[in-house]
Design an enzyme around this catalytic site. Sequence first.
Site, PDB file in Angstrom:
ATOM      1  N   ASP A 112      -3.620   3.552   1.440  1.00  0.00           N
ATOM      2  CA  ASP A 112      -2.200   3.247   1.534  1.00  0.00           C
ATOM      3  C   ASP A 112      -1.821   3.421   3.007  1.00  0.00           C
ATOM      4  O   ASP A 112      -1.814   4.529   3.521  1.00  0.00           O
ATOM      5  CB  ASP A 112      -1.415   4.226   0.651  1.00  0.00           C
ATOM      6  N   LYS A 130       8.447  -0.548   6.687  1.00  0.00           N
ATOM      7  CA  LYS A 130       8.371   0.339   7.843  1.00  0.00           C
ATOM      8  C   LYS A 130       7.976  -0.462   9.089  1.00  0.00           C
ATOM      9  O   LYS A 130       8.787  -0.618   9.995  1.00  0.00           O
ATOM     10  CB  LYS A 130       7.405   1.484   7.557  1.00  0.00           C
ATOM     11  N   TRP A 170       3.083  10.962  -1.736  1.00  0.00           N
ATOM     12  CA  TRP A 170       2.665   9.607  -2.123  1.00  0.00           C
ATOM     13  C   TRP A 170       1.236   9.601  -2.635  1.00  0.00           C
ATOM     14  O   TRP A 170       0.915   8.843  -3.558  1.00  0.00           O
ATOM     15  CB  TRP A 170       2.889   8.630  -0.962  1.00  0.00           C
TER      16      TRP A 170
END
Lengths: 359, 359
Positions: A172, A196, A102
């Site tokens: 992030d 999540k 990511w």
Amino acid sequence: MSRVYNFSAGPACLPVEVLQKAQEQMLDYQGTGMSVMEMSHRSKAYEEIIGAAESNLRKLMNIPENYKVLFLQGGASLQFAMVPMNLLSKHKKAHYVNTGLWSKKAIKEAKRFGEVNVAASSEDQTFSYIPKLSADMFTPDADYVHITTNNTIYGTKFKEIPETNGIPLVTDMSSCILSEEVDVSKYGIIYAGAQKNIGPAGLTIVIIRDDLIGNVAEIPTMLDYKTHADAGSMFNTPPTYAIYIAGLVFEWLLDLGGLGEIQKVNERKAAILYDYLDNSGFYKGTARREDRSLMNVPFVIGDPEMEKKFVAEAAAAGFVNLKGHRTVGGMRASIYNAMPVEGIEKLTAFMEAFKKNNA
Amino acid sequence: MSRVYNFSAGPACLPVEVLQKAQEQMLDYQGTGMSVMEMSHRSKAYEEIIGAAESNLRKLMNIPENYKVLFLQGGASLQFAMVPMNLLSKHKKAHYVNTGLWSKKAIKEAKRFGEVNVAASSEDQTFSYIPKLSADMFTPDADYVHITTNNTIYGTKFKEIPETNGIPLVTDMSSCILSEEVDVSKYGIIYAGAQKNIGPAGLTIVIIRDDLIGNVAEIPTMLDYKTHADAGSMFNTPPTYAIYIAGLVFEWLLDLGGLGEIQKVNERKAAILYDYLDNSGFYKGTARREDRSLMNVPFVIGDPEMEKKFVAEAAAAGFVNLKGHRTVGGMRASIYNAMPVEGIEKLTAFMEAFKKNNA
């Protein structure tokens, strides 16, 4: 009805109390005669829902007054573009720390908009650790520093907030937001996809310091933080139902006692699982011990056929989505806030039984 | 529990059968032991949900093979940027027809990326009509022609698909998609926010002809139709629960007999309401008769105090969200697919009683 223990990396398990409340309110939210899904986002009932969600998130994370909370769409993946578009205002350069897939996606996207310096990387060892950082890596000729706090695939986490020489720190936090206490004031931007620890996929939360808004002209309207900050996330129709569910999750966390309390639960869950892994003599965690995530626990047996058997038998026993990411192999247990301690205890009991039958 | 008749312009009422099914399946979708909200988008169960949603939408709209169906985020407002970013490939110019606030927003955004010719406009009369178009308005030096098929605020609708001299026709169908039969092959792109006739806010559907994908380099990844077309809307986590609800709506429409059948219902509903307005001698529709929308019916009494009273008394009687948009004033009844005929009959009965008490 029989619920499973769902170890999915995301979308992931939600608190059963939240789902029950959503179920109860599905056809009639608090006497309004309609579902939250059917409400005008400009209605009084919905304004209360989004207002409470924001104020409860502010309470949970102790978000300072000089930060905006934005409820957006597009996932962290859209933030990979929005961050450089909005923040590359002066130096047109940013420092990124590469700690996984990511991070790499964020870096690739930022390069479209300016210069990217990859200040540190752990790619040399399949991202199994967090590189050591020092403030002098972050030269002052940059508009921001970007990190990925928790790395979902590799099960690593920044245990300390990096020193950045006064350069705004952007992170992030998709896979660890709300899992423990956080000092928001140390960040310029915290962003996270909801799927999540927050709620349903399709909602992205951005927490941004006021001075980082509105410094770049000529950004497409929907990609400009200023658009959403000025309109209180109501420039266009926000993902109303996902925000409602997130709000129920925030209430659930406050009822538990807040992030300090869920952190204790998460530490206990992680300790049970990591201790078991370290002492099993059969399973092995893949992340470096000092950088281990509280949320994502990748582990291997070392024999792909045996791992396949493990994943299949675990699923049959009600422990689902334990297959590891293809880049790491083996297994991964994602143990977000909504996974109860009981789920970890039962999983380790299953692992022990599997070991005995197969070692 | 008592449900209201919800005339909201969007987010709007959903079929009660859809909400009931979602309610039943909230904690356990078909024996998976989890909510659809908790499912990995890469799981077999979820792949079936999104696959069925796409194939049922293709069936409903009779979408040709050479079109992709994309499940995106960001609303029609993000499409206002994505359309020009992706389509201004050759001439860097587009023709727009200005039929209301949403057309104006689309025009404003397109101007960031190229030349915009406003080929026709109905702004001179508060967008109460659809301008007459002819093919020669659309000179061939343009990459596309853009219209807004149904104008939510003003209650107007294109009754015919414009002739565009072979230039790809792009339309915002947010407030009329799935309300009647449509010839998709006449369009280059059809896009729509979900929150009127499709499902929850936070999902945007784009139906795009293959040859319009991938003609512009250097588009941010998440804004490039090619990204999502190549990945089957799974480049990143899609708004999974909103797609599931949309899928339930598509099944509901197929069970009713498809778009031909819902069109008949919608025509009946609109006829009841417009006939009543035209004959009431008290209320007055604001859109030109020949351009009237099937979905949004704005009307006035002509006395703002009386209108305020009407909206308040209607709400008390269970007919909610009837206040008109501030640019038109008065009232607006949005009567999307999920509003039953019975809702219109009861509304007109209420209107008649109100008239008798107040005329």
